[in-house]
Scaffold this active site. Structure first.
Site, short mmCIF file in Angstrom:
data_model
loop_
_atom_site.label_atom_id
_atom_site.label_comp_id
_atom_site.label_asym_id
_atom_site.label_seq_id
_atom_site.Cartn_x
_atom_site.Cartn_y
_atom_site.Cartn_z
CG ASP A 75 73.82 113.10 87.85
OD1 ASP A 75 73.29 112.08 88.34
OD2 ASP A 75 74.62 113.83 88.49
CG ASP A 114 70.29 114.80 89.23
OD1 ASP A 114 70.22 115.35 90.34
OD2 ASP A 114 70.58 113.59 89.10
CE LYS A 144 68.89 113.58 92.35
NZ LYS A 144 70.35 113.58 92.66
CD GLU A 146 75.33 113.81 93.65
OE1 GLU A 146 74.92 112.94 92.86
OE2 GLU A 146 76.54 113.95 93.96
CD GLU A 212 72.84 106.67 95.26
OE1 GLU A 212 73.31 105.84 94.46
OE2 GLU A 212 72.62 107.86 94.94
#
Length: 295
Positions: A75, A114, A144, A146, A212
């Site tokens: 994204d 994403d 993916k 988060e 990250e």
């Protein structure tokens, strides 16, 4: 039990055994599409591997020909290509379109799509609906999302439903309004939470996890603690894989880039020079010439 000679007890981390060279993610001989099983096997071999973002068919085809084994349709397209200030406005429709283009432009790489902000936070059922679109309409091999402990249930249902999941912890850009852009995991309590997040996504069935903007020492500790691969971005050299946003890596991004980025080319300069040369040829009457004309 017969004990192996000391030299054979453990493979050297980060190095492939000669017999494994044909199975390597980068530089391997297989031309079939890479799967999450190949990613798992690479961790077992101690093989490090590269991942780049991609958002269109042409760029993805270049990276595929270069042997990049995993591409993330991130994204981050919001910042890099769609003109948004953050990743937050990116929609599922946009991610589906971009992911489909990358899939069409590749033959070998595993394509990870994403899930954008707002497409999975409501809960597991919403996450499954969103991920199903990326798999069915775009053809991605994995998705993916988060979040660590807070996304445990979403990951679990997706995996149970047959959709491979790459998790993402540490700095999670979709939460920029809550956490800002800063290093995550500093301090004893924050480090303990990041480790809990890492183990939570592993327990939920994620096949890999992005770390990250995490201190290098903590990222190394997490990598040793998990049996799934870690993918670092601003997380030091000890993760199993490394990912960069391709526009940062190739110098197309204007202005400042994060400290952890290594610029391997300066495409912004190359493209600017080419555009100016074209403009000068047109205004000076030297393009098109006879060899560029159709009769």
């Amino acid at each position: 039990m017969t004990q192996l000679p000391a030299a054979q007890e453990q493979p050297v981390q980060g190095a492939l055994k000669p017999s494994d060279s044909s199975k390597a993610l980068y530089g391997g001989k297989s031309t079939r599409r890479i799967t999450v099983r190949d990613i798992t096997a690479a961790k077992e071999r101690g093989e490090k591997w590269p991942m780049l973002t991609a958002y269109d068919a042409m760029t993805a085809s270049v990276f595929d020909e270069a042997g990049i084994p995993v591409m993330l349709v991130g994204d981050s397209a919001g910042n890099c290509h769609l003109g948004y200030e953050t990743t937050v406005p990116v929609t599922l429709d946009e991610m589906t379109m971009l992911s489909a283009a990358v899939v069409r432009g590749t033959r070998r790489a595993l394509i990870v799509g994403d899930l954008p902000f707002g497409s999975y936070q409501e809960g597991p059922v919403q996450a499954l609906r969103s991920a199903t679109r990326l798999v069915k309409e775009a053809g991605v091999g994995a998705v993916k999302l988060e979040g660590g402990e807070r996304s445990h249930r979403q990951i679990e249902l997706l995996v149970e439903s047959g959709i491979p999941v790459m998790a993402h912890i540490g700095l999670t850009p979709q939460s920029v309004n809550a956490m800002g852009y800063r290093v995550q995991g500093r301090g004893e309590e924050a480090a303990a939470q990041l480790m809990r997040d890492a183990k939570a996504v592993q327990d939920a069935g994620a096949f890999a996890v992005v770390l990250e903007l995490v201190p290098a020492e903590l990222a190394a500790e997490v990598t040793r603690a998990l049996h799934i691969p870690t993918v670092g971005i601003g997380a030091g050299p000890e993760t199993d894989a490394q990912v960069l946003v391709w526009t940062d890596m190739l110098g197309l991004t204007g202005g400042r880039v994060p400290k952890f980025v290594k610029k391997y080319a300066d495409l912004r300069q190359v493209m600017g020079d080419a555009a100016r040369a074209f403009a000068e040829d047109v205004t000076g009457g030297t393009f098109p010439l006879e060899e560029h004309s159709v009769h």
